[in-house]
Design an enzyme around this catalytic site. Structure first.
Site, PDB file in Angstrom:
ATOM      1  N   ARG A 214       0.839  -1.209   0.000  1.00  0.00           N
ATOM      2  CA  ARG A 214       0.000   0.000   0.000  1.00  0.00           C
ATOM      3  C   ARG A 214       0.870   1.253   0.000  1.00  0.00           C
ATOM      4  O   ARG A 214       0.555   2.242  -0.676  1.00  0.00           O
ATOM      5  CB  ARG A 214      -0.919  -0.014   1.219  1.00  0.00           C
ATOM      6  N   ASP A 252     -16.947  -3.960  -2.715  1.00  0.00           N
ATOM      7  CA  ASP A 252     -16.912  -5.129  -1.833  1.00  0.00           C
ATOM      8  C   ASP A 252     -18.319  -5.704  -1.714  1.00  0.00           C
ATOM      9  O   ASP A 252     -19.307  -4.968  -1.767  1.00  0.00           O
ATOM     10  CB  ASP A 252     -16.372  -4.761  -0.449  1.00  0.00           C
ATOM     11  N   ALA A 281     -17.857  -8.602  -7.004  1.00  0.00           N
ATOM     12  CA  ALA A 281     -16.799  -7.892  -7.709  1.00  0.00           C
ATOM     13  C   ALA A 281     -16.854  -8.134  -9.213  1.00  0.00           C
ATOM     14  O   ALA A 281     -16.698  -7.201 -10.015  1.00  0.00           O
ATOM     15  CB  ALA A 281     -15.443  -8.302  -7.157  1.00  0.00           C
ATOM     16  N   ASP A 301      -7.332  -7.007  -4.923  1.00  0.00           N
ATOM     17  CA  ASP A 301      -6.851  -7.733  -3.741  1.00  0.00           C
ATOM     18  C   ASP A 301      -7.892  -8.773  -3.342  1.00  0.00           C
ATOM     19  O   ASP A 301      -8.567  -8.647  -2.313  1.00  0.00           O
ATOM     20  CB  ASP A 301      -6.592  -6.738  -2.602  1.00  0.00           C
ATOM     21  N   CYS A 341      -3.306 -13.824  -2.288  1.00  0.00           N
ATOM     22  CA  CYS A 341      -2.922 -14.325  -0.968  1.00  0.00           C
ATOM     23  C   CYS A 341      -2.968 -15.851  -0.932  1.00  0.00           C
ATOM     24  O   CYS A 341      -2.892 -16.451   0.137  1.00  0.00           O
ATOM     25  CB  CYS A 341      -3.824 -13.740   0.118  1.00  0.00           C
TER      26      CYS A 341
END
Length: 400
Positions: A214, A252, A281, A301, A341
């Site tokens: 970030r 979101d 999304a 993300d 992730c």
């Protein structure tokens, strides 16, 4: 070491990973004829031996899990005492206090901090604990006592809601272990102030792991029109607004997360710059494309699309789809931040996805940066799984 200490013996040559520094012992690596694994007590400390009976160290038992034991010490006499936990916590704390001026970070990151199966996030005077194995769950009381001795926080809260707990027969719960249960926590990241949901939030309530990324992306946000997809509580979007973005749109699926986006934008004095779209999304991005929208900076993300190795094919398709949609929303000469992730998605494969997604819609990309997890999530060099986070920072152009 007492007479009652359980022992597990490895099959021939299965000690090589441990000797190379790894900490995990898989169920199929154990000689169950010599040491019947399923009969051993979950959560107990055991001695690990090689196939010849030579002690290799101490481990925490999870006999009903694929990862049946996790080494916590090479000293075969090391008990799981309060002083042991206290020392490991103090070692972890020294690193974080060296790195960060504000007491907001991941304090304990499992194996990388010598406490396999344990995660602790610090939010000023509040600690949020996650026990990811039956072994750490069994020692939760002594862990809390050690945390209290080192930091004396006002609150210690267990946030154990991960579905993976059910594999080891553990209940899912959130409860206060010291102080009362809080609805939310306050934190500071890269100079920005945030409130994050605790009881109803994801994981420990916040994702500190993207802190470095970030900060790295901040210069790209200045004067930009920004789209933050899978925004959660606005970690990326609010910091982009603070970095000088002209406008930020956060997307979101969670209504509660979107409420926190606006709450955090107001908290930082950028409420007039930050808008939102609540919804799926993929659907939201398709609608933005249909509406002819374009952005100077798009941030992706997403949650882990590849949670298990067997999910890789479907997860890969998901990454391709979301990256292609994002690419269509970037102005020529604009920027895309694409993150994953998923520990089963190597950084090189994610880059392949980004590149092929660009080629599919006649775009080219320039890689201008890469970032992994922040230093409060240190990587264990022998355990590739501890390096799970990756973010590629790209400039998007029409094809040359």
């Amino acid at each position: 070491m007492t007479e009652a200490t359980p022992v597990i013996r490895l099959r021939k040559n299965e000690e090589r990973r441990l000797k190379a520094g790894h900490l995990w012992i898989y169920a199929n690596e154990i000689d169950t004829r010599q040491t019947p694994l399923k009969e051993l007590p979950a959560g107990a400390a055991c001695v690990v031996e090689d196939s010849r009976g030579k002690p290799l160290g101490r481990a925490l038992l999870s006999p009903h899990s694929l990862i049946a034991a996790r080494v916590y010490s090479r000293d075969v006499k090391q008990e799981l005492s309060r002083s042991f936990f206290k020392k490991r916590i103090e070692q972890a704390l020294v690193l974080r206090e060296t790195l960060f001026s504000d007491p907001c970070y991941r304090l304990i990151y499992g194996e990388a901090d010598g406490l396999p199966g344990l995660v602790v996030d610090r939010f000023n005077d509040v600690l949020v604990v996650q026990t990811g194995s039956g072994a750490m769950e069994a020692h939760l009381d002594v862990i809390v006592s050690a945390l209290d001795a080192v930091l004396s926080p006002s609150h210690i809260i267990a946030k154990n809601e991960a579905a993976a707990r059910e594999i080891e027969g553990m209940d899912r719960y959130t409860k206060a272990l010291k102080g009362e249960l809080l609805d939310n926590v306050s934190l500071t990241e890269n100079g920005a102030h945030f409130t994050a949901p605790l009881a109803e939030g994801q994981k420990t309530g916040w994702f500190y792991d993207h802190r470095a990324a970030r900060q790295k992306v901040a210069p790209l946000a200045k004067g930009a029109r920004v789209l933050d997809v899978f925004s959660y509580c606005g970690g990326w979007g609010v910091q982009a607004a603070l970095a000088g973005a002209e406008s930020v749109t956060c997307v979101d699926a969670s209504e509660a997360a979107i409420e926190y986006v606006h709450r955090n934008a107001e908290l930082n004095g950028v409420g007039d710059k930050v808008g939102s779209i609540q919804g799926d999304a993929f659907a939201a991005m398709k609608q933005l494309i249909a509406d002819g929208e374009k952005y100077d900076l798009v941030i992706l993300d997403p949650p882990a699309f590849v949670k298990r190795k067997k999910d890789f094919k479907n997860g890969l398709a998901g990454y391709h789809a979301i990256n292609e949609l994002a690419m269509r929303l970037v102005k020529p000469g604009g920027y895309l931040v694409s993150a994953s992730c998923s520990m089963h998605m190597p950084a090189s494969r994610l880059l392949d996805v980004i590149h092929s997604s660009a080629r599919h819609i006649d775009r080219s990309i320039q890689i201008i940066g890469y970032e992994g997890q922040g230093p409060d999530h240190p990587v264990h060099p022998a355990i590739a799984e501890t390096a799970y986070l990756k973010s590629w920072i790209c400039r998007v152009n029409f094809s040359y």
